[in-house]
Design a protein around this motif. Structure first.
Motif, PDB file in Angstrom:
ATOM      1  N   UNK A 163       0.836  -1.210   0.056  1.00 52.61           N
ATOM      2  CA  UNK A 163      -0.043   0.026   0.015  1.00 52.61           C
ATOM      3  C   UNK A 163       0.912   1.215   0.020  1.00 52.61           C
ATOM      4  N   UNK A 164       0.313   2.393   0.005  1.00 46.76           N
ATOM      5  CA  UNK A 164       1.002   3.740   0.176  1.00 46.76           C
ATOM      6  C   UNK A 164       1.759   3.806   1.240  1.00 46.76           C
ATOM      7  N   UNK A 165       1.312   3.224   2.321  1.00 47.63           N
ATOM      8  CA  UNK A 165       1.942   3.243   3.896  1.00 47.63           C
ATOM      9  C   UNK A 165       2.940   2.243   3.740  1.00 47.63           C
TER      10      UNK A 165
ATOM     11  N   UNK B 260      -5.486  -3.751   9.440  1.00 47.37           N
ATOM     12  CA  UNK B 260      -6.777  -3.520   8.755  1.00 47.37           C
ATOM     13  C   UNK B 260      -6.511  -3.027   7.326  1.00 47.37           C
ATOM     14  N   UNK B 261      -5.398  -2.482   7.154  1.00 47.03           N
ATOM     15  CA  UNK B 261      -5.020  -1.995   5.545  1.00 47.03           C
ATOM     16  C   UNK B 261      -4.311  -3.081   4.666  1.00 47.03           C
TER      17      UNK B 261
ATOM     18  N   UNK C 238      -4.190   5.523  10.980  1.00 47.51           N
ATOM     19  CA  UNK C 238      -3.696   4.679   9.837  1.00 47.51           C
ATOM     20  C   UNK C 238      -4.444   4.614   8.882  1.00 47.51           C
ATOM     21  N   UNK C 239      -5.779   4.555   9.045  1.00 52.10           N
ATOM     22  CA  UNK C 239      -6.688   4.481   7.768  1.00 52.10           C
ATOM     23  C   UNK C 239      -6.796   5.691   7.154  1.00 52.10           C
TER      24      UNK C 239
ATOM     25  N   UNK D 252      -5.128   6.655   3.320  1.00 47.31           N
ATOM     26  CA  UNK D 252      -5.954   7.481   2.267  1.00 47.31           C
ATOM     27  C   UNK D 252      -5.528   8.712   1.705  1.00 47.31           C
ATOM     28  N   UNK D 253      -4.824   9.687   2.680  1.00 46.41           N
ATOM     29  CA  UNK D 253      -4.122  10.829   2.440  1.00 46.41           C
ATOM     30  C   UNK D 253      -3.132  10.740   1.624  1.00 46.41           C
TER      31      UNK D 253
END
Lengths: 155, 506
Positions: free
Chosen positions: A34-36, B184-185, B450-451, B455-456
């Motif tokens: 993911x991005x993070x 969760x991501x 974190x979520x 998204x940001x």
């Protein structure tokens, strides 16, 4: 007990743990890209822990080195700690016993022990409370909440 | 909005919710009045019982425990000079002075009336203000939410912690514990060390009971050799000394209004809490009083100021939680957990997704005040007797309730191990000056952070400067810096004052 000494030890421990989080890649398994990334936020938090723990630890260490007068909040009163240890011991024994002897058998002993630890010497009322309360909780949780507390499994 | 409020009342005026409120009020007063048991402890113990009922019944019951628990704390403060929480300290000063003068009935009466008045005012503000604020906060996107959450972390940690570094450390530790288990991501398992039981993270209820409730029990165990103080209502032969007359209530009504306003405002700001509200309102009431010399020696006005401000915080502390998903204090954090367990996610969307439920909860909040007034007034002697029970009857029961509550969450013995682990950790945190309430707030808010951060970053891509393009980002950064600066300033001033006081006494 001098809290400042504990501060120094705790800060060192937290810094070591945070460094492990920052440097060890085996703390995360699997996951998608993911991005993070999975370890982005944990590593940011670990970095912040290092900063805040260092501030706390250095503050206390400087006070110790300067032999500054202890503030009230820096004194940990250890009187009565033996009771705390006994209470935690009772709770661990309870956790170990319940799966084997069940809630209804283990609980009266635990309640009685905690009551005695707290200075209770009125044996009859304490015994009654220790027996009736678990019965009520067991009945109430199974009939009204559909929560089935552990029962005897020795057989 | 009027339609929603009427709808809320029609939902709450049913047998189930009313019985829940009555039970909550009784439990709250009893637990609040027992020295050593606070409102938060009562809510945490009752929380697992609400899992199995409708959210309207469960949440209103918890809110009733909260309101009644805060009021109950004033009973022990007035009768035996033992404030259950820092917020009741001033009530204890004036209330106990009246008790010693044989006027405990008067002190208990004014405490009840001002508590209920403060709560009603704050609840009305909550009802009128929450929905419009949530409509505004709906405009916030992930970037604004990230800065809002960072602002919340900074404010709560700097204002509520013993020192700024300890407050922030408590928060970051909570954040770290929140990241244990499956992300969760990304779906990755973090910090599980191959233990499958850790995949779902730490179960919230046992952790909450362990961190916030059990250390209080350990404190009682540690101080078990302290003698027991018997509570009793002292009655003067003059009936006028045992009650508050309409004239007396009217004379302090202005103070109640002003203090409720202070309490409502302070409660709506994250991190300040009820003790700040009580001290500020008391100071303001004393400053503007015609009889300031009576303060601290049994002033009815003093009790009214402290209690109305203290109780007004109950309603207004829910404003940031319900509109921005930010719990302002430990009780709000616990209530936020309760909302989540019941499938209601606090935040602006709650007013659109669960309109009926949220307005029923608001209506229940108002009706609770009526029941609190009726039940507390008619059962003073009973509550005093129950609260006077010896600790060796009460705390074995609390131990078992904690055990059952932790087990109920997942019907799993591993949750008891979590309870024990966090009990030790919560107690240790208190000893070293770390704040367990801030830890819980960090734990609850981290998944949202974190979520939203993910998204940001997906929105801005590699143009990181876009994170600072929104004016909201700068507003929250400026507010965070302001709160940190003012907290440093206040702490320095406080330290300076105490040094001066020490020099004067030596």
């Amino acid at each position: 007990m001098d809290r400042r000494k504990i501060d120094v030890v705790l800060s060192t421990l937290l810094i070591i743990i945070s460094v492990i989080i920052l440097t060890n890649d085996n703390l995360v398994e699997g996951g998608v890209e993911t991005e993070l990334g999975s370890m982005f936020l944990p590593r940011i938090v670990a970095g912040l822990i290092i900063i805040f723990a260092a501030v706390m630890g250095i503050e206390s260490l400087l006070k110790l080195l300067r032999q500054a007068k202890q503030e009230e909040s820096e004194i940990i009163v250890t009187q009565g700690f033996s009771g705390v240890l006994v209470y935690i011991g009772i709770f661990i024994a309870y956790w170990l016993a319940v799966p084997h002897v069940g809630f209804l058998v283990a609980t009266p002993f635990v309640m009685f022990s905690v009551a005695v630890l707290l200075g209770g010497r009125n044996w009859i009322p304490i015994t009654l409370v220790s027996v009736i309360t678990p019965l009520l909780i067991f009945y109430g949780s199974s009939h009204f909440l559909r929560v089935y507390l552990p029962t005897w499994t020795l057989s | 909005m009027i339609e929603n409020i009427i709808g809320g009342f029609s939902s709450i005026l049913a047998v189930g919710p009313i019985l829940g409120i009555i039970a909550g009020v009784i439990v709250g007063i009893v637990f609040g009045a027992i020295p050593g048991i606070s409102a938060i402890m009562a809510i945490a113990i009752i929380l697992p019982l609400t899992f199995y009922v409708d959210p309207i019944i469960g949440i209103t019951m918890l809110l009733a425990v909260y309101k009644a628990g805060i009021y109950g704390g004033s009973i022990s403060a007035i009768l035996i000079n033992t404030p259950g929480a820092a917020a009741s300290f001033l009530t204890a000063v004036d209330g106990n002075a009246l008790t010693k003068a044989g006027k405990s009935g008067k002190a208990l009466d004014i405490s009840l009336f001002s508590s209920v008045s403060g709560e009603v005012i704050a609840t009305l503000v909550l009802i009128l203000v929450a929905a419009p604020i949530s409509a505004i906060s709906l405009q916030a996107g992930p970037i604004e939410k990230v800065f809002l959450l960072l602002f919340a972390f900074t404010v709560i940690s700097t204002l509520a912690g013993q020192s700024i570094s300890r407050g922030l450390l408590s928060c970051t530790l909570g954040m770290l514990f929140a990241m244990v288990g499956l992300s969760t991501i990304t779906g990755a398992s973090r910090f599980t060390f191959g233990i499958t039981e850790l995949m779902s993270g730490f179960t919230f209820t046992p952790m909450l009971i362990g961190i916030l409730v059990m250390p209080e029990v350990l404190n009682v165990v540690r101080q078990r050799k302290k003698s027991h103080s018997d509570m009793a209502i002292t009655r003067s032969p003059n009936p006028a000394d045992n009650r508050i007359s309409w004239k007396e209530y009217r004379s302090v009504f202005g103070t109640i209004l002003k203090s409720s306003g202070i309490g409502t405002f302070i409660g709506a700001l994250p991190g300040l809490g009820s003790s700040t509200a009580a001290f500020m309102a008391y100071g303001e009431a004393k400053r503007t009083s015609k009889k300031p010399e009576e303060y601290g020696k049994g002033s009815i006005e003093g009790i009214a100021a402290a209690e109305s401000a203290n109780n007004a915080v109950c309603g207004s502390s829910l404003i940031p939680m319900l509109t921005l998903s930010i719990p302002g204090d430990d009780v709000a954090a616990l209530l936020m957990g309760a909302f989540l367990i019941h499938g209601l996610t606090p935040g602006p969307l709650i007013f659109f997704e669960h309109t009926e439920t949220i307005y029923a909860i608001f209506a229940g909040f108002l009706i609770t005040d009526l029941f609190l007034l009726g039940i507390a007034k008619s059962g003073f002697s009973f509550f005093v007797k129950v609260a006077s029970l010896r600790r060796y009857y009460i705390f074995p029961c609390v131990t078992i309730f904690a055990f059952t509550g932790a087990f109920t969450a997942g019907q799993n013995m591993n949750d008891i191990l979590i309870l024990i682990g966090f009990t030790v950790m919560g107690y240790g945190m208190r000893l070293v000056g770390l704040n367990p309430a801030i830890f819980i707030i960090g734990f609850i808010l981290t998944p949202y952070l974190e979520q939203n951060l993910d998204q940001a970053l997906a929105i801005v891509g590699t143009d990181y400067h876009l994170l600072f393009a929104s004016p909201f980002s700068w507003v929250f950064i400026a507010l965070s810096i302001f709160f940190v600066y003012s907290s440093v300033y206040m702490k320095k001033k406080k330290a300076g004052n105490s040094t001066q006081a020490q020099e004067v006494t030596s």
